[in-house]
Design an enzyme around this catalytic site. Structure first.
Site, PDB file in Angstrom:
ATOM      1  N   GLU A 278       0.832  -1.207   0.000  1.00 43.57           N
ATOM      2  CA  GLU A 278       0.000   0.000   0.000  1.00 43.57           C
ATOM      3  C   GLU A 278       0.864   1.254   0.000  1.00 43.57           C
ATOM      4  O   GLU A 278       0.556   2.230  -0.666  1.00 43.57           O
ATOM      5  CB  GLU A 278      -0.935  -0.022   1.224  1.00 43.57           C
ATOM      6  CG  GLU A 278      -2.191   0.798   1.071  1.00 43.57           C
ATOM      7  CD  GLU A 278      -3.232   0.466   2.145  1.00 43.57           C
ATOM      8  OE1 GLU A 278      -4.146  -0.311   1.834  1.00 43.57           O
ATOM      9  OE2 GLU A 278      -3.108   0.960   3.281  1.00 43.57           O
ATOM     10  N   GLU A 281       2.045   1.732  -3.369  1.00 44.57           N
ATOM     11  CA  GLU A 281       0.941   2.207  -4.219  1.00 44.57           C
ATOM     12  C   GLU A 281       0.731   3.702  -4.022  1.00 44.57           C
ATOM     13  O   GLU A 281       0.553   4.451  -4.982  1.00 44.57           O
ATOM     14  CB  GLU A 281      -0.348   1.439  -3.883  1.00 44.57           C
ATOM     15  CG  GLU A 281      -1.506   1.805  -4.800  1.00 44.57           C
ATOM     16  CD  GLU A 281      -2.839   1.156  -4.397  1.00 44.57           C
ATOM     17  OE1 GLU A 281      -2.847   0.285  -3.499  1.00 44.57           O
ATOM     18  OE2 GLU A 281      -3.858   1.524  -5.009  1.00 44.57           O
ATOM     19  N   CYS A 298      -8.400  -2.106   4.154  1.00 45.32           N
ATOM     20  CA  CYS A 298      -8.301  -3.263   5.056  1.00 45.32           C
ATOM     21  C   CYS A 298      -9.632  -3.680   5.645  1.00 45.32           C
ATOM     22  O   CYS A 298      -9.808  -4.807   6.067  1.00 45.32           O
ATOM     23  CB  CYS A 298      -7.394  -2.957   6.244  1.00 45.32           C
ATOM     24  SG  CYS A 298      -5.907  -2.140   5.796  1.00 45.32           S
ATOM     25  N   SER A 318      -7.441   1.967  -2.322  1.00 42.63           N
ATOM     26  CA  SER A 318      -6.244   1.171  -2.624  1.00 42.63           C
ATOM     27  C   SER A 318      -6.666  -0.191  -3.168  1.00 42.63           C
ATOM     28  O   SER A 318      -7.643  -0.787  -2.724  1.00 42.63           O
ATOM     29  CB  SER A 318      -5.434   0.984  -1.335  1.00 42.63           C
ATOM     30  OG  SER A 318      -4.550  -0.104  -1.496  1.00 42.63           O
ATOM     31  N   LYS A 357     -15.665  -9.759   7.759  1.00 43.05           N
ATOM     32  CA  LYS A 357     -14.605 -10.616   7.201  1.00 43.05           C
ATOM     33  C   LYS A 357     -15.183 -11.910   6.651  1.00 43.05           C
ATOM     34  O   LYS A 357     -14.624 -12.516   5.744  1.00 43.05           O
ATOM     35  CB  LYS A 357     -13.560 -10.936   8.275  1.00 43.05           C
ATOM     36  CG  LYS A 357     -12.661  -9.762   8.635  1.00 43.05           C
ATOM     37  CD  LYS A 357     -11.599  -9.518   7.591  1.00 43.05           C
ATOM     38  CE  LYS A 357     -10.812  -8.239   7.891  1.00 43.05           C
ATOM     39  NZ  LYS A 357     -10.060  -7.775   6.715  1.00 43.05           N
ATOM     40  N   GLU A 360     -16.237 -10.951   3.268  1.00 42.16           N
ATOM     41  CA  GLU A 360     -15.061 -10.728   2.415  1.00 42.16           C
ATOM     42  C   GLU A 360     -14.474 -12.055   1.933  1.00 42.16           C
ATOM     43  O   GLU A 360     -14.135 -12.212   0.751  1.00 42.16           O
ATOM     44  CB  GLU A 360     -14.011  -9.947   3.202  1.00 42.16           C
ATOM     45  CG  GLU A 360     -12.775  -9.587   2.411  1.00 42.16           C
ATOM     46  CD  GLU A 360     -11.698  -8.940   3.287  1.00 42.16           C
ATOM     47  OE1 GLU A 360     -11.460  -9.449   4.409  1.00 42.16           O
ATOM     48  OE2 GLU A 360     -11.097  -7.954   2.845  1.00 42.16           O
ATOM     49  N   GLU A 365     -13.685 -12.960  -5.992  1.00 42.33           N
ATOM     50  CA  GLU A 365     -12.322 -12.564  -6.367  1.00 42.33           C
ATOM     51  C   GLU A 365     -11.288 -13.192  -5.444  1.00 42.33           C
ATOM     52  O   GLU A 365     -10.097 -13.160  -5.736  1.00 42.33           O
ATOM     53  CB  GLU A 365     -12.127 -11.039  -6.267  1.00 42.33           C
ATOM     54  CG  GLU A 365     -13.186 -10.176  -6.874  1.00 42.33           C
ATOM     55  CD  GLU A 365     -14.345  -9.931  -5.918  1.00 42.33           C
ATOM     56  OE1 GLU A 365     -15.318 -10.711  -5.996  1.00 42.33           O
ATOM     57  OE2 GLU A 365     -14.295  -8.989  -5.108  1.00 42.33           O
ATOM     58  N   CYS A 503     -10.690  -1.787  14.569  1.00 44.36           N
ATOM     59  CA  CYS A 503     -11.004  -3.220  14.716  1.00 44.36           C
ATOM     60  C   CYS A 503     -11.171  -3.641  16.174  1.00 44.36           C
ATOM     61  O   CYS A 503     -11.897  -4.598  16.458  1.00 44.36           O
ATOM     62  CB  CYS A 503      -9.904  -4.058  14.086  1.00 44.36           C
ATOM     63  SG  CYS A 503      -9.636  -3.640  12.365  1.00 44.36           S
TER      64      CYS A 503
END
Lengths: 572, 422
Positions: A278, A281, A298, A318, A357, A360, A365, A503
């Protein structure tokens, strides 16, 4: 100060204090259900009612502000009778199957019923059984358990700014659910699970995936690897009655080995990797005039939010996968190769403070070989607590152990990912040194730390000043998105975390979370950072080795394939 | 008969065209406003206090004190709300007020606004009252044209705008907190109190909220003076009262009465007695949320204090007469079914209590109730009345509770379980 009498005891409190708070000062805990210390007063459950001299009716202690000379009784026969009847009325429109309930042992209703000595409701049960909504991969909504306290509504509407669920119907048929009775999967829910954290009963809980993990552990053909998120090490102890803010990393590792996981790894490793990818990037975008501000990726609740509510801003996000998914991708490629295993022989579990999560991990993907999910099962901190209890692990007494190689060597920069501002601080520690070539003397970027919803800072990168911002909760994220759309967000880099305080305040964290408790978890995160010998991601030798052996370079071909992803317009 | 009824608030009924402000003005309308504007704000409030006027919505709170509290409260802007959401079953007198002489209460609102410093008013009219809504809308636009409402009222540099807001049919919106959140654009559900509307009302600003009939009295108080007004009525009840008389009665309708009239006179002298020569079985006072009385109690007088002393209340003035062809428990059941339907579902005692009250009452209707059921019903009603968040849940057991006392013979418990509770 305001002077009042509670149960014939004089107490002096600040103006604006509620009766509930005043009673606490003299050692009286008035039972509550709809009350939550971080939420607006609701006063709808009526469990906390008290008698006040001069008032004809009983008054809710959670909402009534003390006045000078008030004479309050919290324990009269009239009050006790009202509390009992209110609890019995709730039980009479509730699926009272406590022994098999996911909230058994931490249910507010059960607790108060037990405290009041209620064995059964004297009223006829009028529950008209409703369909359980298990359409979401993250949370289950069980209306048969709902007591209509409204805590979830307030969390969703006020903190996250979403208003996915609200009251519908009236009287004994009142319900809390999405508009028009839609399933959670059919509305723009982000799966953050904050509703489940504040639910005092089991009306909204995470979707449990414990059984699938037990099956894998008991399947000899599987190598079961587990990764643990940064925030879990400062919260799992609470499941075993340890002081909030206890850092229990070593016990966590030992406990997971006792459960039978073949390898115990640390998500912190891929958090360090995230910083390298990141960070590069960001530097690339800065150098090549890419889309700015760049926003972190994230937090899957945040990704769900931006994809569903602000898809036009996706180019800002990102392309890095989250640390969980980077880990999953490496586990089934790099690590599988290293161990001479096929991807399908590796069963990859993650322990996360998060319910999103779970969503996710199920994204199409997230299959590096095109066939198998990189992360097979996501368990929340709470689910891990249950699993440990199922197997009789005496967590508090465990001797500390170390993570396995190669994904066990980590830095303090990765640990702080668990708190709002942590990703930003970790990135700045690395970006500063990459850009300036100088050693960073003061590692602590205190501007971006703390509980506030939006934090800002400026960093001098060898003469170039960049502005950064850190955001937590989706209501604040919405403000930030509007700022970007108006062209007024002159930041280079923004960290967004979906949940309050990051988190550590995640939707999969132990129950009972309040801002006061989040503060303790947050302090623990920064203590854990300070205690580690390595505190910058680019100084992680195992990450360096991974690039040498496998990835070759940040943002390279392999990284592109394994560590980066793309997003979709999912506006509903 | 003449000393029983009176024409005070109803003086212009059917004499003027309610859609003509000129008719109202020609009959002395808006003179009270002119007079009020020559007085100081506190002098206006003093007149209302001196009048002894109590709120006609049911609770009977002194109107002058309410106005004073709003006037003294800090907070800007301040609001005046006329509660015209007349949804209590058995009540229809506010509809007559709005349809037959709309300017009377509008003038009362404007005077209140002047006295309290409010700049914005709402008339929250029950959604089903199509005719009243149209008439009040028209009256307001006429009042605006004539300079009695709006900017710079009567060139005295005083601004007060009034807007009509209609409900969507929910009974609970007649409860003042639900009504206010409804105007704020939120679902009509009540909230905790204190704080009271006089300090934190509509949009959390000081708000005077009163019933149509209450506002209609205010021009008269200003015209005749508070002391003169206080000469009407009884010691505890000043002015006149509008009664909505309904049920098994020969001449149902709206009557304006002097305080002190007995329920018997209302039924027999105003209502022409019970229909078909039947006998009175029960009378419900105030509406579905009011108490029921038995035939031996008909000499009770319409008076705030006397009613209160008897543990009763006449609410907003409904008198529902039920003859002896009906069963008491059936009547009670219908009322509770209504509350069960209308409970907003916010607070536990009301949300879950109404259905349980129905279940327990059904046992008495089916003659299967036990002494435990009797005891449980009693406890439940006590908790609903004492712990519900708003008036709906608090009043839902009122009728049944009064019936346990006034019609105790109707509540048989089965012999097997006849216990100490009865």
């Amino acid at each position: 100060m305001v002077n009042v009498r509670i149960n014939n005891k004089e107490v002096s409190v600040e103006p604006g204090t509620t009766i509930l708070e005043a009673a606490k000062r003299i050692g009286i805990d008035i039972p509550t259900l709809c009350y939550h210390p971080d939420q607006d007063r609701k006063a709808n459950c009526r469990v906390c009612v008290v008698e006040i001299e001069g008032f004809k009716t009983l008054q809710a202690s959670c909402s009534t502000i003390v006045c000078e000379g008030m004479n309050i009784k919290t324990n009269t026969p009239r009050v006790r009778n009202a509390r009992e009847v209110v609890i019995e009325l709730m039980m009479a429109n509730h699926d009272v199957s406590c022994t098999t309930c996911p909230s058994n042992h931490h249910c507010g209703l059960q607790q108060i019923a037990a405290d009041l000595g209620i064995r059964e409701s004297r009223f006829e049960n009028v529950l008209g059984t409703q369909e359980i909504d298990d359409s979401s991969p993250s949370v289950i909504r069980n209306p048969n358990k709902c007591i209509k306290c409204g805590r979830c509504i307030q969390m969703c509407a006020e903190v996250q700014g979403l208003r996915i669920i609200d009251y519908t119907n009236r009287s004994s048929r009142a319900e809390i659910k999405p508009a028009y009775g839609k399933y959670l999967s059919d509305v723009a829910c982000v799966s953050c699970g904050q509703c489940s954290v504040v639910c005092p009963v089991a009306a909204i809980t995470e979707k449990e995936d414990i059984e699938r993990v037990w099956e894998a552990i008991n399947d000899p053909s599987k190598t079961v690897v587990v990764q643990t998120a940064p925030a879990v090490r400062v919260s799992i102890g609470e499941e075993f009655g340890m002081e909030p803010g206890s850092i229990v990393t070593g016990k966590l590792v030992a406990a997971l080995r006792l459960l039978g996981f073949d390898k115990v790894f640390d998500t912190d490793f891929t958090a360090d990797l995230t910083i390298i990818e990141e960070g590069n990037e960001l530097l690339k975008r800065l150098k090549e005039g890419g889309v700015l501000p760049m926003i972190t990726s994230c937090s899957p609740g945040w990704i769900n939010f931006v994809e569903q509510y602000y898809p036009e801003l996706l180019p800002h996000v990102s392309s890095c996968k989250s640390p969980q998914q980077m880990f999953g991708a490496l586990a089934k490629t790099y690590y599988a190769e290293k161990m001479g295993k096929k991807p399908e022989d590796i069963f990859s579990v993650s322990i996360m403070p998060c319910t999103a999560k779970k969503f996710e991990a199920k994204r199409e993907e997230m299959k590096s070989d095109g066939e198998h999910y990189d992360v097979d099962v996501v368990l929340t901190t709470r689910e891990l607590g249950k699993m440990l209890k199922q197997s009789g692990v005496n967590f508090r007494e465990l001797a500390e152990e170390e993570y396995d190689d190669p994904f066990g060597i980590t830095t303090g920069a990765a640990v702080i990912f668990g708190a709002s501002g942590g990703v930003m601080e970790a990135a700045l520690r690395t970006v500063y040194e990459l850009v300036t070539g100088k050693m960073l003397r003061k590692l602590d970027f205190t501007d971006v730390r703390g509980m506030e919803g939006i934090k800002e800072s400026e960093v001098d990168l060898d003469g170039t000043i960049i502005k950064v911002a850190v955001v937590n909760t989706l209501s604040k994220a919405r403000d930030m998105m509007e700022l970007i759309k108006s062209g007024k967000a002159d930041y280079a880099f923004i960290e967004v975390m979906c949940c309050p305080t990051g988190c550590i305040g995640g939707g999969g964290q132990p129950y009972g979370g309040t801002r006061e408790l989040f503060r303790k978890r947050m302090d623990a995160i920064y203590r854990a950072d300070e205690e580690l010998p390595l505190r910058k991601s680019h100084k992680n030798p195992a990450v360096a080795k991974l690039y040498d052996e496998f990835l070759l370079e940040p943002l390279g071909e392999k990284s592109h394939h394994l560590l980066h992803t793309k997003y979709f317009n999912r506006k509903k | 008969m003449s000393e029983l009824t009176t024409v005070f608030l109803t003086r212009r009924f059917d004499r003027i065209n309610p859609e003509s402000i000129d008719d109202y003005i020609a009959d002395g309308g808006y003179e009270a406003l002119r007079k009020a504007l020559t007085l100081s704000k506190s002098a206006v409030i003093d007149e209302v206090k001196a009048s002894g006027l109590k709120g006609r919505g049911g609770a009977g709170y002194p109107t002058g004190l309410k106005m004073q509290a709003v006037a003294q409260a800090s907070g800007y802007p301040k609001y005046i709300i006329c509660n015209a959401d007349e949804g209590e079953p058995g009540n229809f007198k506010d509809r007559y007020m709005m349809e037959k002489d709309p300017h009377q209460f509008i003038e009362g609102m404007v005077i209140s606004a002047y006295a309290t410093g409010a700049e914005k008013g709402y008339v929250f009219i029950r959604g089903e009252y199509d005719n009243a809504i149209a008439i009040v809308e028209k009256a307001l636009s006429q009042a605006r044209m004539k300079g009695f409402v709006g900017q710079n009222i009567l060139d005295r540099g005083f601004d007060f705008e009034i807007e009509v807001f209609t409900g969507a049919g929910s009974y609970v919106c007649g409860e003042e907190y639900s009504l206010m959140v409804c105007i704020e654009g939120r679902p009509g559900r009540s909230t905790y109190k204190p704080p009271y509307p006089t300090h934190e009302g509509l949009f959390n600003k000081p708000t005077q909220i009163n019933n149509v009939e209450t506002f209609a009295n205010i021009p008269h108080i200003l015209s005749m003076g508070g002391a003169e007004f206080a000469k009407m009525g009884t010691d505890s009840s000043k002015g006149t009262k509008l009664i909505s008389l309904s049920g098994n009665i020969n001449k149902p309708g709206m009557y304006e009465v002097n305080f002190g009239i007995t329920i018997r006179d209302i039924i027999e002298k105003l209502g022409g007695g019970v229909r078909d020569g039947r006998k009175v079985k029960l009378v419900q006072l105030g509406g579905a949320s009011g108490p029921v009385i038995n035939p031996s109690m008909l000499d009770l007088r319409l008076d705030y204090k006397e009613m209160q002393d008897a543990g009763l209340s006449f609410g907003s003035g409904a008198v529902i007469v039920v003859d002896d062809t009906h069963e008491v428990l059936d009547i009670l059941k219908r009322g509770i079914e209504f509350f069960h339907h209308e409970s907003c579902g916010k607070c536990t005692p009301c949300r879950e209590g109404n259905i349980q009250m129905l279940i327990l009452l059904q046992k008495f209707i089916d003659k299967t109730a036990t002494a435990e059921d009797y005891k449980l019903l009693d406890i439940l009603m006590e908790v609903m009345g004492g712990a519900s968040i708003c008036g709906l849940g608090q009043a839902a057991p009122t009728a049944l509770k009064s019936a346990l006392k006034n019609f105790s013979g109707e509540f048989e418990v089965s012999k097997v379980n006849m216990g100490e509770a009865v």
